[in-house]
Design a protein around this motif. Structure first.
Motif, mmCIF file in Angstrom:
data_model
loop_
_atom_site.group_PDB
_atom_site.id
_atom_site.type_symbol
_atom_site.label_atom_id
_atom_site.label_comp_id
_atom_site.label_asym_id
_atom_site.label_seq_id
_atom_site.Cartn_x
_atom_site.Cartn_y
_atom_site.Cartn_z
ATOM 1 N N VAL A 22 0.740 -1.307 -0.138
ATOM 2 C CA VAL A 22 0.024 -0.111 -0.034
ATOM 3 C C VAL A 22 0.889 1.314 0.053
ATOM 4 N N LEU A 23 1.978 1.380 0.973
ATOM 5 C CA LEU A 23 2.788 2.498 0.778
ATOM 6 C C LEU A 23 3.496 2.611 -0.398
ATOM 7 N N ASP A 24 3.808 1.390 -1.179
ATOM 8 C CA ASP A 24 4.430 1.311 -2.428
ATOM 9 C C ASP A 24 3.565 2.163 -3.554
ATOM 10 N N ILE A 25 2.283 1.632 -3.233
ATOM 11 C CA ILE A 25 1.159 2.334 -4.403
ATOM 12 C C ILE A 25 1.206 3.739 -4.085
ATOM 13 N N LEU A 26 1.100 4.140 -2.636
ATOM 14 C CA LEU A 26 1.061 5.686 -2.460
ATOM 15 C C LEU A 26 2.255 6.608 -3.061
ATOM 16 N N GLN A 27 3.357 5.672 -2.897
ATOM 17 C CA GLN A 27 4.496 6.518 -3.390
ATOM 18 C C GLN A 27 4.441 6.636 -4.869
ATOM 19 N N LYS A 28 4.250 5.747 -5.723
ATOM 20 C CA LYS A 28 4.077 5.868 -7.020
ATOM 21 C C LYS A 28 2.953 6.821 -7.488
ATOM 22 N N VAL A 29 2.126 6.735 -6.908
ATOM 23 C CA VAL A 29 0.881 7.636 -7.275
ATOM 24 C C VAL A 29 1.408 9.117 -6.930
ATOM 25 N N PHE A 30 1.648 9.424 -5.570
ATOM 26 C CA PHE A 30 1.701 10.761 -5.077
ATOM 27 C C PHE A 30 3.050 11.415 -5.179
ATOM 28 N N TYR A 31 4.065 10.840 -5.289
ATOM 29 C CA TYR A 31 5.449 11.410 -5.476
ATOM 30 C C TYR A 31 5.910 11.749 -6.781
ATOM 31 N N ARG A 32 4.992 11.507 -7.708
ATOM 32 C CA ARG A 32 5.429 11.575 -9.095
ATOM 33 C C ARG A 32 6.016 12.848 -9.538
ATOM 34 N N SER A 33 5.352 13.949 -9.080
ATOM 35 C CA SER A 33 5.409 15.117 -9.612
ATOM 36 C C SER A 33 4.769 16.283 -8.880
ATOM 37 N N ASN A 34 4.917 17.544 -8.957
ATOM 38 C CA ASN A 34 4.317 18.451 -8.275
ATOM 39 C C ASN A 34 2.890 18.524 -7.908
ATOM 40 N N PRO A 35 2.426 18.227 -9.333
ATOM 41 C CA PRO A 35 0.770 18.392 -9.149
ATOM 42 C C PRO A 35 0.400 17.064 -8.338
ATOM 43 N N ALA A 36 0.981 16.005 -8.668
ATOM 44 C CA ALA A 36 0.741 14.882 -7.803
ATOM 45 C C ALA A 36 0.763 15.143 -6.216
ATOM 46 N N ARG A 37 1.747 15.969 -5.755
ATOM 47 C CA ARG A 37 2.000 16.171 -4.547
ATOM 48 C C ARG A 37 0.964 17.159 -3.892
ATOM 49 N N GLU A 38 0.652 18.278 -4.884
ATOM 50 C CA GLU A 38 -0.251 18.964 -4.586
ATOM 51 C C GLU A 38 -1.830 18.365 -4.379
ATOM 52 N N ALA A 39 -1.899 17.331 -5.198
ATOM 53 C CA ALA A 39 -3.225 16.387 -4.966
ATOM 54 C C ALA A 39 -3.115 15.641 -3.774
ATOM 55 N N PHE A 40 -2.016 15.135 -3.456
ATOM 56 C CA PHE A 40 -2.059 14.548 -2.292
ATOM 57 C C PHE A 40 -2.209 15.312 -0.909
ATOM 58 N N VAL A 41 -1.599 16.555 -1.040
ATOM 59 C CA VAL A 41 -1.920 17.362 0.366
ATOM 60 C C VAL A 41 -3.584 17.817 0.050
ATOM 61 N N GLU A 42 -4.000 17.916 -0.975
ATOM 62 C CA GLU A 42 -5.493 18.356 -1.065
ATOM 63 C C GLU A 42 -6.277 17.184 -0.329
ATOM 64 N N LEU A 43 -6.125 16.002 -0.675
ATOM 65 C CA LEU A 43 -6.730 14.966 -0.328
ATOM 66 C C LEU A 43 -6.646 14.539 0.989
ATOM 67 N N CYS A 44 -5.305 14.848 1.776
ATOM 68 C CA CYS A 44 -5.301 14.810 3.183
ATOM 69 C C CYS A 44 -6.072 15.696 4.028
ATOM 70 N N GLU A 45 -6.726 16.415 3.416
ATOM 71 C CA GLU A 45 -7.467 17.561 4.288
ATOM 72 C C GLU A 45 -8.801 16.593 4.897
ATOM 73 N N SER A 46 -9.021 15.407 3.742
ATOM 74 C CA SER A 46 -10.425 14.771 4.268
ATOM 75 C C SER A 46 -10.198 13.857 5.588
#
Lengths: 509, 245
Positions: free
Chosen positions: A418-442
Motif C-alpha cells: 500500500v505504501l508503495d502504491i501511495l509513493q508511486k501515485v503521489f510522489y511522481r510530480s509537483n501536481p501529484a504532491r499538490e493533489a496528495f496534500v489536498e486529499l489529506c484534508e479529508s
C-alpha cells in the motif's frame, strides 16, 4: 604384490589408486615409493577418520534435538539486533549481541508508532515528545493539518536514537543476552557444523581490538544498511536513499510551536521522490530530507528544506549534521544456510514514509510472530514457550529460517505494498504532491492513514467511502495536473526498473 | 519595474535632445549670433513624439505583463499582481490565503472561472520557480475544488475531447475503407455484423486509451512500475519452494 596394493588402497579414493597401480608395474624404487605412499595415505586416512568422528559429534543436522541451549550470535546492536537478542535470551537461548560502538546513534527521524510502545513495553522516558499534530505542506505552501482524527491516547513518539538504542541494548543484556563490544570481521561455516565468527573485541579502554572467535549455531545479521554479514553471505545489492538531517536548536518561542507538531514538506525543491521533514526532539528539531534518484544534490535539497522552514526556525543553531543510507527494498537473498538478515541489513524499510524501526524490531523471534510458528510440527525455531519445565531446543536450519521469513513477508506485505502504491501515485510530480496534500484534508483519509500507521494493519474501510475517496483522488489528480503550466520547470519521476538518471524527466518535454 | 525602466529610457532620450539643442542655441547666443534662426538644424522628432509609440489607453494590452493586461481590461488594480514581495506571495485578489472570487467578475457579472484557473496556475508556477518559506502568518487555504466541475470540463476536457473524437473518426473511417477493399462489404453493412460492432468499439476506446504514440511507451512503463516492487520482494523466493505454498 599388486593384490596387496589394491587391498591397502581399497580405503583410498579412486584417484589415488590409479597412480599406485601404475607405479607398481614400473620399477623397484617406484614400487617402494608406491608402498610407502599407500601406507602414508592409509595413515592419513585413519587420522581423518578419527577427526571425522569428532566432527560428527559437533555437526548436527537440522531439527535434531539438542541437550544444550541454542547459541545465536546477533551482529549489530540497533533496534533489530537488540530486540532479537532479547527475545532469544528470554526464550532461553545463549544469545550474543556484538556491537562495535556502544554509543552509536544512527541518523534517523526517530518516529515510532504506539503499537511499538505497547508491543515492546517501552518506557515513556525514552520518548522525547508525543506528536499529535502533523502538518503537510505542498509545493505551493498549501498546509493541511493531519491529525484531527487522533484521540488522546493516540500519538507518534519522537525519540533520540542514541537514547532508544541504548535502552534496548541494556535491556537485552539485563535479560540474559551477552553484550560484546566488538567489530565483526567475518564468519566461517563448516557444512552442518557450528559457525565460527571472527571479531575484534574492544576491551576496556582499548583503541585496537583483539581478534577473537566465537562458535555459534545461528547468526543474525542486524548490522544495518552497510551490512558486512550481508556481504559475507552474498545477499546481493539493493537501491538505497540518502537521508540527510541537521539537528537545529531553535529559540524557546519557536520550539513552542513544535511542541507536539511535526511537519512534512513535499515538493520538487525539497526532494524529487521523497519528502523533507521537521521533527521535534528533546530540545531541538531535526530538519532533514532524502532522495534516491538524485543523491548528489542532497545538500541542495537540504538547503531548500531549511529555506521552506526558514521563518519557523529562525535564530536556530545547527548542533549536528548527519547522513545515512536507507534501503529501498529487501535484498535479493535474505537467508543462507543458518545465517539470516534482519532490519536495515535485510532492507525492511517502507516506501513513502521511510519507516523501518518497527519492522526491524519485529523481524525475528518476537512475541507477535513466534506463537504462530510453534503451531508447526517440525522445524520450530524455539520449540519451548509452550512447554513447562525443561526447555527442549531443536537445531534450526535454513528451512526453519525461511519459514520465519515467509511469516514476516505474509504478515506485512499488505502494508509495504500500500505504501508503495501511495509513493508511486503521489510522489511522481509537483501536481501529484499538490493533489496528495489536498486529499489529506479529508477526515476519512486521515483516519485511514493514522490507523494503518499507528496499528500496522491495513484496515479496509467503508466501501462507499472508499468509492468516494477514489473519485476524489482522480478528481484531485486531474485538477492538479491541469493547473500545471505548460512551460513548467518541474520534473516527473517514475519508480520502475530504470536507472536513477532515467527516472527523472522534465515536465515540459 | 519594467515601466520604470522604460520611463527612464524614454525620459533620457527626451532629455538628451533638448539639451543638445539648448547647448547649440547657447553657443549661438554666445557667439553673438542673434536672430536665432541659426545653424541649429532641427532634429527629426523622436518616434515617441511622432506618436509612433502609443501611450495611455491606446497602448493598453500591448505590453506583455499581466499588470498591464489587467489595467487595460479596466480591472481594479489596487495592488500587485502575482508577485513575490518580501518573500511573500502578493496579489490584490489573494486574500487570507484564498482567491477572493468576487474580484474575478467577468463581463456578465458572473465569476470568470477561467481567470481563477489562470491565476492559480500562475501562482503555482511562480512558487515552483522560486519557493518561499511557509509561514504561520500567511497560510494557504485555497482548495481547487472551489472551482466547479463544469469549468474544468469546459476548459480542459472539451478541446481534448474534440481532438480525440476527430482521431477516432479518422482512424475508424480508414479502417472501414480498408476492410471494404479486402472483403467487399460496404461501410454501413460492416456494422451489421457483431465483429463489425466490436471493432467499432475497439477503435473508439482504443483512441481514448492510446491518444498518441507516446502513450504506448507510457503504458509499458506503467506496467513495469506496477510490478517492480513485487519482483524485488519475491527475489528471495526465486527458485525456492515458498513454505506457504
Amino acid at each position: 604384490m599388486s593384490a596387496t596394493v589394491v587391498a591397502t588402497a581399497s580405503t583410498v579414493r579412486a584417484a589415488q589408486v590409479q597412480p599406485a597401480r601404475a607405479a607398481a608395474r614400473q620399477g623397484a624404487p617406484a614400487l617402494r615409493r608406491a608402498f610407502a605412499g599407500a601406507q602414508l595415505v592409509q595413515a592419513k586416512q585413519q587420522q581423518r577418520a578419527q577427526r571425522a568422528v569428532g566432527l560428527q559429534v559437533l555437526a548436527v543436522k537440522d531439527g535434531a534435538v539438542l541437550d544444550r541451549p541454542l547459541r545465536v550470535a546477533v551482529i549489530g546492536g540497533g533496534p533489530s539486533g537488540a530486540c532479537a537478542a532479547e527475545s532469544l535470551a528470554k526464550g532461553g537461548c545463549e544469545a550474543y549481541l556484538i556491537e562495535r560502538k556502544m554509543d552509536n546513534c544512527k541518523p534517523c527521524g526517530g518516529a515510532i508508532p504506539i503499537c511499538m510502545v505497547e508491543e515492546f513495553d517501552l518506557p515513556m522516558e525514552i520518548i522525547d515528545r508525543r506528536v499529535t499534530k502533523m502538518k503537510m505542506i505542498s509545493p505551493s505552501n498549501r498546509e493541511v493539518d493531519v491529525g484531527k482524527t487522533l484521540n488522546e491516547k493516540e500519538w507518534i513518539g519522537m525519540c533520540r536514537r542514541e537514547v532508544f538504542d541504548d535502552y534496548l541494548r541494556k535491556r537485552a543484556s539485563k535479560l540474559g543476552a551477552k553484550l560484546i563490544n566488538g567489530l565483526y570481521m567475518g564468519l566461517e561455516t563448516k557444512g552442518d557444523g557450528p559457525i565460527t565468527i571472527r571479531y575484534n573485541e574492544y576491551k576496556e579502554g582499548d583503541k585496537v581490538g583483539t581478534p577473537t572467535t566465537l562458535e555459534v549455531d545461528i547468526v543474525l545479521g542486524a548490522d544495518g544498511a552497510n551490512s558486512r554479514v550481508a556481504k559475507d553471505i552474498d545477499a546481493g545489492e539493493y537501491d538505497y536513499a540518502i537521508a540527510f538531517q541537521e539537528r537545529i536548536r531553535i529559540p524557546e518561542d519557536k520550539m513552542e510551536y513544535y511542541k507536539d507538531l511535526a511537519e512534512m514538506y513535499v515538493g520538487d525543491d525539497v526532494s524529487p521522490d521523497f519528502y523533507g521533514w521537521v521533527f521535534p526532539k528533546y530540545d531541538h528539531v531535526a530538519v532533514g530530507t532524502g532522495t534516491v534518484v538524485n543523491k548528489t544534490a542532497i545538500k541542495q535539497y537540504q538547503q531548500a528544506t531549511r529555506d521552506r522552514a526558514k521563518v519557523k526556525t529562525e535564530g536556530g543553531q545547527i548542533i549536528r549534521v548527519e547522513a545515512h543510507p536507507i534501503p529501498e527494498h529487501p535484498r535479493p537473498r535474505r537467508v543462507k544456510g543458518r545465517v539470516s538478515l534482519v532490519g536495515d541489513a535485510a532492507g525492511y524499510v517502507t516506501k513513502c514514509s521511510g519507516e523501518g524501526i518497527y519492522f526491524a524490531a519485529n523481524a525475528y523471534p518476537t512475541p507477535t510472530l513466534s506463537p504462530s510458528l510453534t503451531k508447526r510440527p517440525t522445524q520450530t525455531f524455539l520449540s519451548l514457550t509452550k512447554l513447562s519445565a525443561v526447555a527442549f531446543f531443536s537445531l534450526t536450519g535454513e528451512r526453519a529460517l525461511r519459514n520465519y521469513l515467509d511469516e514476516f513477508d505474509r504478515k506485512y506485505w499488505a502494508t509495504y505494498k500500500v505504501l508503495d502504491i501511495l509513493q508511486k501515485v503521489f510522489y511522481r510530480s509537483n501536481p501529484a504532491r499538490e493533489a496528495f496534500v489536498e486529499l489529506c484534508e479529508s477526515n476519512y483519509v486521515q483516519k485511514m492513514t493514522f490507523d494503518s500507521y499507528l496499528y500496522k494493519t491495513v484496515v479496509p474501510g467503508n466501501p462507499l467511502d472508499d468509492v468516494k475517496l477514489l473519485a476524489g483522488t482522480v478528481g484531485s489528480l486531474l485538477r492538479a495536473n491541469a493547473l500545471r503550466s505548460k512551460d513548467s520547470k518541474s520534473v516527473n519521476v517514475s519508480f520502475g526498473s530504470k536507472s536513477n538518471e532515467e527516472k527523472v524527466t522534465m515536465a515540459s518535454t | 519595474m519594467m515601466q520604470c525602466a522604460t520611463a527612464t529610457r524614454t525620459a533620457a532620450a527626451v532629455c538628451a535632445r533638448p539639451v543638445a539643442q539648448r547647448t547649440v542655441r547657447c553657443m549661438a547666443a554666445e557667439n553673438g549670433a542673434a536672430g536665432t534662426a541659426t545653424a541649429v538644424k532641427e532634429r527629426k522628432l523622436s518616434p515617441l513624439q511622432r506618436g509612433g509609440t502609443l501611450q495611455g489607453a491606446a497602448a493598453a494590452g500591448k505590453d506583455a505583463s499581466e499588470k498591464f493586461k489587467s489595467m487595460a481590461e479596466g480591472a481594479q488594480s489596487t495592488g500587485p499582481v502575482l508577485q513575490l514581495v518580501d518573500g511573500r506571495f502578493s496579489d490584490y485578489r489573494w486574500k487570507n490565503g484564498r482567491w477572493d472570487l468576487s474580484l474575478f467578475k467577468g463581463a456578465d457579472g458572473e465569476t470568470d472561472w477561467d481567470a481563477v484557473i489562470d491565476a492559480e496556475m500562475a501562482r503555482r508556477k511562480l512558487l515552483e520557480d522560486s519557493p518561499i518559506p511557509c509561514t504561520n502568518e500567511d497560510p494557504v487555504l485555497f482548495d481547487t475544488a472551489e472551482i466547479p466541475w463544469w469549468a474544468w470540463v469546459r476548459r480542459f476536457h472539451l478541446p481534448e475531447a474534440e481532438k480525440l473524437n476527430g482521431r477516432a473518426a479518422m482512424v475508424g473511417y480508414v479502417l472501414a475503407l480498408f476492410v471494404d477493399q479486402l472483403t467487399g462489404v460496404g461501410l454501413l453493412d460492416q456494422q451489421n455484423s457483431f465483429l463489425g460492432k466490436v471493432l467499432l468499439h475497439v477503435a473508439v476506446f482504443g483512441i481514448l486509451l492510446i491518444r498518441s504514440s507516446s502513450d504506448i511507451d507510457k503504458f509499458r512503463g506503467l506496467i513495469d512500475e506496477a510490478t517492480f516492487y513485487d519482483k524485488q520482494w519475491n527475489a528471495t523466493w526465486e527458485g525456492q519452494e515458498r513454505p506457504s505454498e
